[in-house]
Design a protein around this motif. Structure first.
Motif, mmCIF file in Angstrom:
data_model
loop_
_atom_site.group_PDB
_atom_site.id
_atom_site.type_symbol
_atom_site.label_atom_id
_atom_site.label_comp_id
_atom_site.label_asym_id
_atom_site.label_seq_id
_atom_site.Cartn_x
_atom_site.Cartn_y
_atom_site.Cartn_z
ATOM 1 N N SER A 22 0.827 -1.206 0.000
ATOM 2 C CA SER A 22 0.000 0.000 0.000
ATOM 3 C C SER A 22 0.861 1.255 0.000
ATOM 4 O O SER A 22 0.611 2.194 -0.773
ATOM 5 C CB SER A 22 -0.923 -0.013 1.222
ATOM 6 N N ALA A 23 1.888 1.278 0.847
ATOM 7 C CA ALA A 23 2.747 2.450 0.942
ATOM 8 C C ALA A 23 3.478 2.729 -0.368
ATOM 9 O O ALA A 23 3.746 3.890 -0.713
ATOM 10 C CB ALA A 23 3.755 2.265 2.075
ATOM 11 N N ALA A 24 3.787 1.666 -1.123
ATOM 12 C CA ALA A 24 4.515 1.826 -2.387
ATOM 13 C C ALA A 24 3.585 2.041 -3.575
ATOM 14 O O ALA A 24 4.062 2.221 -4.700
ATOM 15 C CB ALA A 24 5.391 0.600 -2.635
ATOM 16 N N GLY A 25 2.277 2.016 -3.345
ATOM 17 C CA GLY A 25 1.324 2.282 -4.416
ATOM 18 C C GLY A 25 1.026 1.110 -5.325
ATOM 19 O O GLY A 25 0.500 1.291 -6.425
ATOM 20 N N HIS A 26 1.326 -0.111 -4.877
ATOM 21 C CA HIS A 26 1.031 -1.289 -5.688
ATOM 22 C C HIS A 26 -0.443 -1.666 -5.568
ATOM 23 O O HIS A 26 -1.050 -1.524 -4.498
ATOM 24 C CB HIS A 26 1.884 -2.479 -5.240
ATOM 25 N N ALA A 27 -1.004 -2.158 -6.649
ATOM 26 C CA ALA A 27 -2.359 -2.704 -6.601
ATOM 27 C C ALA A 27 -2.291 -4.083 -5.954
ATOM 28 O O ALA A 27 -1.492 -4.926 -6.352
ATOM 29 C CB ALA A 27 -2.938 -2.819 -8.004
ATOM 30 N N TYR A 28 -3.116 -4.307 -4.957
ATOM 31 C CA TYR A 28 -3.075 -5.588 -4.250
ATOM 32 C C TYR A 28 -4.486 -6.015 -3.858
ATOM 33 O O TYR A 28 -5.420 -5.208 -3.831
ATOM 34 C CB TYR A 28 -2.193 -5.495 -2.997
ATOM 35 N N ARG A 29 -4.605 -7.290 -3.565
ATOM 36 C CA ARG A 29 -5.862 -7.863 -3.092
ATOM 37 C C ARG A 29 -5.541 -8.628 -1.813
ATOM 38 O O ARG A 29 -4.878 -9.666 -1.847
ATOM 39 C CB ARG A 29 -6.446 -8.798 -4.151
ATOM 40 N N ALA A 30 -5.972 -8.122 -0.701
ATOM 41 C CA ALA A 30 -5.701 -8.723 0.599
ATOM 42 C C ALA A 30 -6.901 -9.562 1.025
ATOM 43 O O ALA A 30 -8.008 -9.040 1.151
ATOM 44 C CB ALA A 30 -5.435 -7.632 1.634
ATOM 45 N N VAL A 31 -6.679 -10.851 1.222
ATOM 46 C CA VAL A 31 -7.806 -11.727 1.542
ATOM 47 C C VAL A 31 -7.496 -12.628 2.726
ATOM 48 O O VAL A 31 -6.351 -12.940 3.034
ATOM 49 C CB VAL A 31 -8.212 -12.601 0.333
#
Length: 262
Positions: A22-31
């Motif tokens: 999140s801090a680096a601006g990456h798109a992620y999906r946390a599940v």
């Protein structure tokens, strides 16, 4: 948009991986549960859609049948178009090594992050009440353990998920020195400003104490795992943090100072 999938996103390492992405601006999906369940394969496909890289965490890699589950997930990931897998593994665990083998044989880019005992076990896990009560009881004798900060594990995992040069690597991720559990207790005591001791106990006593907290099945698994990893096989320092990140791992003294000051 392609995304990075983070399983176990509320766990010790998963939460930290999410924070860094999140801090680096990456798109992620946390599940995590109930959106994703290892036991319910019907939840797998939806979390893999649009994913390019995945951080794989299973809470019981050493348990029977888990390597088959990891293998099935890797096949599902490959079919969904995932290109890179990063597996959090356990150091000195035969079951975890079987999981490493199936990920390595998946045909995908992969990185294996084989970690030692977590420093955060004392601040975020089952041992928190023991630390608060001033006595850590484990079936570990006087074995030395290169205890590792979960922040280092997360840094290695994020590097493997987001940058090139880590494909096919196995990182032996540990702290910078061996400490006995009595020495760890002394470090915690000094940082916390209160007496914290260590009592080596036999496996039967350890299991009996676990049963009311986690039930007999998990108590059996954890007791067997301690017998496996605290037999001296892990009494060596790994170089995974430096290999992956170009810096030394954090020391347990610094972890304790930060944890108990906070």
């Amino acid at each position: 948009m392609t995304e990075i999938l983070v399983l176990g996103a509320r766990g010790k390492t998963g939460r930290r991986v999410v924070e860094r992405l999140s801090a680096a601006g990456h798109a992620y999906r946390a599940v995590g549960r109930p959106v994703f369940s290892w036991e319910d394969r019907g939840t797998w496909s939806s979390v893999l859609t649009g994913v390019v890289s995945a951080y794989i965490v299973h809470p019981e890699l050493a348990a029977p049948g888990v390597s088959d589950m990891i293998e099935a997930f890797a096949k599902r990931a490959k079919a969904a178009g995932v290109r890179r897998l990063v597996l959090l593994s356990g150091r000195g665990e035969a079951g975890a090594e079987r999981c490493e083998e199936v990920v390595a044989a998946s045909g995908l880019d992969h990185t294996l992050v084989r970690a030692s005992w977590f420093a955060q076990n004392y601040t975020e896990g089952l041992l928190v009440p023991s630390v608060e009560a001033g006595l850590i009881a484990l079936p570990a004798g006087d074995v030395g353990e290169p205890i590792v900060d979960a922040d280092d594990i997360a840094d290695v995992a994020v590097a493997a998920l987001t940058t090139d040069g880590h494909s096919g690597r196995l990182y032996d991720v540990t702290g910078p020195r061996l400490l006995t559990f009595a020495e760890m207790a002394a470090e915690i005591s000094a940082a916390a400003g209160k007496p914290v001791g260590y009592a080596p106990v036999d496996p039967e006593t350890f299991r009996a104490a676990l049963v009311p907290m986690v039930g007999p099945e998990q108590a059996d698994m954890l007791t067997q795992l301690c017998a496996e990893v605290f037999d001296g096989r892990n009494e060596k320092v790994g170089n995974g943090v430096r290999e992956a990140l170009g810096r030394p791992p954090r020391d347990f003294t610094d972890f304790c100072a930060n944890a108990w000051t906070a």
